[in-house]
Design a protein around this motif. Sequence first.
Motif, PDB file in Angstrom:
ATOM      1  N   ASN A 234       0.842  -1.180   0.000  1.00 46.19           N
ATOM      2  CA  ASN A 234       0.000   0.000   0.000  1.00 46.19           C
ATOM      3  C   ASN A 234       0.881   1.235   0.000  1.00 46.19           C
ATOM      4  O   ASN A 234       1.664   1.459   0.925  1.00 46.19           O
ATOM      5  CB  ASN A 234      -0.921  -0.009   1.217  1.00 46.19           C
ATOM      6  CG  ASN A 234      -1.943   1.101   1.148  1.00 46.19           C
ATOM      7  OD1 ASN A 234      -2.028   1.813   0.157  1.00 46.19           O
ATOM      8  ND2 ASN A 234      -2.715   1.253   2.202  1.00 46.19           N
ATOM      9  N   THR A 235       0.771   2.045  -1.035  1.00 44.34           N
ATOM     10  CA  THR A 235       1.615   3.232  -1.151  1.00 44.34           C
ATOM     11  C   THR A 235       0.871   4.501  -0.783  1.00 44.34           C
ATOM     12  O   THR A 235       1.440   5.574  -0.813  1.00 44.34           O
ATOM     13  CB  THR A 235       2.133   3.358  -2.581  1.00 44.34           C
ATOM     14  OG1 THR A 235       1.016   3.473  -3.455  1.00 44.34           O
ATOM     15  CG2 THR A 235       2.985   2.163  -2.955  1.00 44.34           C
ATOM     16  N   ILE A 236      -0.364   4.394  -0.432  1.00 44.07           N
ATOM     17  CA  ILE A 236      -1.169   5.560  -0.107  1.00 44.07           C
ATOM     18  C   ILE A 236      -1.289   5.659   1.405  1.00 44.07           C
ATOM     19  O   ILE A 236      -1.608   4.687   2.089  1.00 44.07           O
ATOM     20  CB  ILE A 236      -2.557   5.460  -0.764  1.00 44.07           C
ATOM     21  CG1 ILE A 236      -2.382   5.340  -2.278  1.00 44.07           C
ATOM     22  CG2 ILE A 236      -3.404   6.659  -0.412  1.00 44.07           C
ATOM     23  CD1 ILE A 236      -3.670   5.079  -3.006  1.00 44.07           C
TER      24      ILE A 236
ATOM     25  N   ARG B 145      -6.109  11.444  -2.558  1.00 44.60           N
ATOM     26  CA  ARG B 145      -5.105  10.456  -2.165  1.00 44.60           C
ATOM     27  C   ARG B 145      -3.786  11.165  -1.881  1.00 44.60           C
ATOM     28  O   ARG B 145      -3.420  12.102  -2.569  1.00 44.60           O
ATOM     29  CB  ARG B 145      -4.909   9.424  -3.270  1.00 44.60           C
ATOM     30  CG  ARG B 145      -6.145   8.614  -3.535  1.00 44.60           C
ATOM     31  CD  ARG B 145      -5.895   7.518  -4.527  1.00 44.60           C
ATOM     32  NE  ARG B 145      -5.422   8.055  -5.802  1.00 44.60           N
ATOM     33  CZ  ARG B 145      -5.014   7.299  -6.810  1.00 44.60           C
ATOM     34  NH1 ARG B 145      -4.995   5.994  -6.694  1.00 44.60           N
ATOM     35  NH2 ARG B 145      -4.610   7.839  -7.924  1.00 44.60           N
ATOM     36  N   ARG B 146      -3.091  10.690  -0.899  1.00 43.93           N
ATOM     37  CA  ARG B 146      -1.783  11.248  -0.549  1.00 43.93           C
ATOM     38  C   ARG B 146      -0.753  10.136  -0.679  1.00 43.93           C
ATOM     39  O   ARG B 146      -0.862   9.106  -0.022  1.00 43.93           O
ATOM     40  CB  ARG B 146      -1.793  11.801   0.868  1.00 43.93           C
ATOM     41  CG  ARG B 146      -2.767  12.951   1.021  1.00 43.93           C
ATOM     42  CD  ARG B 146      -2.587  13.617   2.371  1.00 43.93           C
ATOM     43  NE  ARG B 146      -3.603  14.620   2.573  1.00 43.93           N
ATOM     44  CZ  ARG B 146      -3.520  15.876   2.140  1.00 43.93           C
ATOM     45  NH1 ARG B 146      -2.451  16.262   1.484  1.00 43.93           N
ATOM     46  NH2 ARG B 146      -4.482  16.727   2.372  1.00 43.93           N
ATOM     47  N   HIS B 147       0.227  10.378  -1.518  1.00 49.11           N
ATOM     48  CA  HIS B 147       1.267   9.383  -1.776  1.00 49.11           C
ATOM     49  C   HIS B 147       2.516   9.735  -0.973  1.00 49.11           C
ATOM     50  O   HIS B 147       2.842  10.905  -0.793  1.00 49.11           O
ATOM     51  CB  HIS B 147       1.603   9.332  -3.272  1.00 49.11           C
ATOM     52  CG  HIS B 147       0.411   9.007  -4.120  1.00 49.11           C
ATOM     53  ND1 HIS B 147      -0.059   7.729  -4.269  1.00 49.11           N
ATOM     54  CD2 HIS B 147      -0.402   9.792  -4.855  1.00 49.11           C
ATOM     55  CE1 HIS B 147      -1.112   7.736  -5.072  1.00 49.11           C
ATOM     56  NE2 HIS B 147      -1.336   8.979  -5.437  1.00 49.11           N
ATOM     57  N   THR B 148       3.208   8.718  -0.547  1.00 54.95           N
ATOM     58  CA  THR B 148       4.429   8.936   0.224  1.00 54.95           C
ATOM     59  C   THR B 148       5.534   9.464  -0.683  1.00 54.95           C
ATOM     60  O   THR B 148       5.518   9.258  -1.902  1.00 54.95           O
ATOM     61  CB  THR B 148       4.901   7.621   0.883  1.00 54.95           C
ATOM     62  OG1 THR B 148       5.232   6.687  -0.144  1.00 54.95           O
ATOM     63  CG2 THR B 148       3.838   7.053   1.803  1.00 54.95           C
ATOM     64  N   ASP B 149       6.498  10.145  -0.054  1.00 52.59           N
ATOM     65  CA  ASP B 149       7.637  10.657  -0.818  1.00 52.59           C
ATOM     66  C   ASP B 149       8.441   9.515  -1.427  1.00 52.59           C
ATOM     67  O   ASP B 149       8.984   9.647  -2.527  1.00 52.59           O
ATOM     68  CB  ASP B 149       8.532  11.505   0.094  1.00 52.59           C
ATOM     69  CG  ASP B 149       7.862  12.815   0.492  1.00 52.59           C
ATOM     70  OD1 ASP B 149       6.962  13.261  -0.248  1.00 52.59           O
ATOM     71  OD2 ASP B 149       8.250  13.381   1.532  1.00 52.59           O
ATOM     72  N   GLU B 150       8.509   8.398  -0.739  1.00 53.80           N
ATOM     73  CA  GLU B 150       9.225   7.232  -1.247  1.00 53.80           C
ATOM     74  C   GLU B 150       8.563   6.696  -2.521  1.00 53.80           C
ATOM     75  O   GLU B 150       9.236   6.362  -3.497  1.00 53.80           O
ATOM     76  CB  GLU B 150       9.271   6.139  -0.180  1.00 53.80           C
ATOM     77  CG  GLU B 150       9.987   4.880  -0.617  1.00 53.80           C
ATOM     78  CD  GLU B 150       9.900   3.765   0.419  1.00 53.80           C
ATOM     79  OE1 GLU B 150      10.480   2.702   0.158  1.00 53.80           O
ATOM     80  OE2 GLU B 150       9.240   3.947   1.454  1.00 53.80           O
TER      81      GLU B 150
END
Length: 128
Positions: free
Chosen positions: A2-4, A17-22
């Motif tokens: 899960n990247t969100i 949706r908010r995505h991680t910096d990675e």
Amino acid sequence: MNTIEAAAVKGDRRRRRRHTDEFKANLVAACSRPGVSIASVALANGVNANLLRRWIEQGGQRLPSVDPVDLPRDQAKAAFVPVQLDTTPSPTASDIRIELKRGATTVIVNWPSSAVAASAAWLREILR
């Protein structure tokens, strides 16, 4: 994986949706490889291609270009190659061929191409 960070949907209301910096860094790195399109990376990861382009620009990277300088040498020096075509008309190329099948019976009708309107009218009457 899960990247969100937060769930995309809460009840009936959609949330951004908010995505991680990675996750962003991984996608930007994937786009920098030669021969990889931004659209294909975005599609494979469920992200809009325009958003991925924005991430690339915000990261200070340059978008992949299609300049001949960036192409391999064999593609950069490609030139126009003329091809000779056979212009002799074949005897049956100028005919209209209509094949009708019903059960075991087959009817083949050949019309000259100069009578295309007549063949269209005939076929229209047959198909009524």
